[in-house]
Design an enzyme around this catalytic site. Sequence first.
Site, PDB file in Angstrom:
ATOM      1  CG  HIS A   1     -17.975  19.749 -51.568  1.00 30.32           C
ATOM      2  ND1 HIS A   1     -17.064  19.603 -50.556  1.00 30.32           N
ATOM      3  CD2 HIS A   1     -19.006  18.905 -51.263  1.00 30.32           C
ATOM      4  CE1 HIS A   1     -17.519  18.719 -49.677  1.00 30.32           C
ATOM      5  NE2 HIS A   1     -18.695  18.285 -50.081  1.00 30.32           N
TER       6      HIS A   1
ATOM      7  CG  ASN B   1     -19.861  13.842 -54.243  1.00 23.97           C
ATOM      8  OD1 ASN B   1     -18.872  14.487 -53.926  1.00 23.97           O
ATOM      9  ND2 ASN B   1     -20.673  13.305 -53.366  1.00 23.97           N
TER      10      ASN B   1
ATOM     11  CG  HIS C   1     -28.987  16.124 -50.144  1.00 27.72           C
ATOM     12  ND1 HIS C   1     -29.428  14.918 -50.642  1.00 27.72           N
ATOM     13  CD2 HIS C   1     -27.660  16.171 -50.430  1.00 27.72           C
ATOM     14  CE1 HIS C   1     -28.425  14.275 -51.209  1.00 27.72           C
ATOM     15  NE2 HIS C   1     -27.333  15.017 -51.083  1.00 27.72           N
TER      16      HIS C   1
ATOM     17  CB  SER D   1     -22.260  24.640 -41.807  1.00 24.31           C
ATOM     18  OG  SER D   1     -21.907  25.773 -41.034  1.00 24.31           O
TER      19      SER D   1
END
Length: 411
Positions: free
Chosen positions: A340, A285, A175, A318
């Site tokens: 995602h 999700n 997160h 990333s």
Amino acid sequence: MKKEEYEVLHTEGSRPVKMWTRGVPVEEAAKKQLRNTATLPFIYKHIAVMPDVHLGKGSTIGSVIPTLGAVIPAAVGVDIGCGMMAAKTTLMANDLPDNLGPLRSAIERAIPHGMSPKTRGHRGRDVGSWHTPPSVVDAAWLQLKDEFDAICLKTPKLKNTNNYRHLGTLGSGNHFIEVCLDEQGAVWFMLHSGSRGVGNAIGMHFIELAKQDMRTHFINLPDQDLAYLAEGTQHYDDYVEAVGWAQRFARNNREVMMQNLIAAVRTVIHKPFQTHVEAVNCHHNYVQKEHHFGKDVLVTRKGAVSARAGELGIIPGSMGAKSFIVRGKGNAESFHSCSHGAGRTMSRTEAKRRFSLDDQIRATQGVECRKDENVIDEIPMAYKDIDAVMLAQRELVDVVHILKQVVCVKG
């Protein structure tokens, strides 16, 4: 539909697995997991697999699982409603201070993050010199409280979870909160989080109930994490209600953090600016009812984003890599979905074993962020090449904006 857009895994006696993975690696363990899921009798049409696919707990991350008459709680997972929010502002790159350190510090004070006792909850929550305004959290909680109370009447142990206390907090792991620049130099705020402690408790509770149901009815599965709840049962109805609530909690959680992020930035950048010039808030999700191929079905996206025609979504790279704001093409074969993110190529343990702090510092050059051994597991090299991931799903989405982070706060 061009056949070359995806590859198909065929297994006798199961549904096909259609994979938008050309040019990106897919581990054999993930393929085995996908084949196991495809054997379930209630899978509708086929499973769609996104290019960020990798092995997951219970179900493969980067998969879209349509079902008729049943739901798999472990496929949704325990980070229910985890997703992204991004907001474009009227600020430009030259409006940012030369030294971005104080900006990162202000954001870290404004939004509880990580696993320290200070950041696990709030009631008069004090992180550094910043106090989260109770009115912001309270207003968001009021939208959730009544339904949560009703859910707790059926499942009392959920009441003693971090629910209200976690609203407006980031969490840990992958997160993050970022300040980014797009291709025109416009400043964006972006963050990634979900339903926190209460979502985890809901997920774990119903995963165990599903496993109990399998034992009660002597149902054998290729993997116990594929335990399911059958439509028409009380457990199914209770789960659908609870998971829907958790997804709303997750969306509100991101909204609260975005408000606090904006307020924090205003303490450092005194030039007036507007936000939400363009804005996206999307889960990756989750499960919801949708209409596909003539039927109403439950669609579980485990690490995948809805990409209906014209719908905006977020595909983050990333830490240290670029991210994308995308517009869906409404590809029917993918059940209107896209990836995602980039998707991991190795475990966190392997990333820490393989890479050094010097590697992390080099990989995040030009980004104001933590540069210590505790975030090596989030190093860009532990993820797939985001450009290859985007190329593999060119028939699923169009790129609207390319974002590059200049500030990154990790949980």
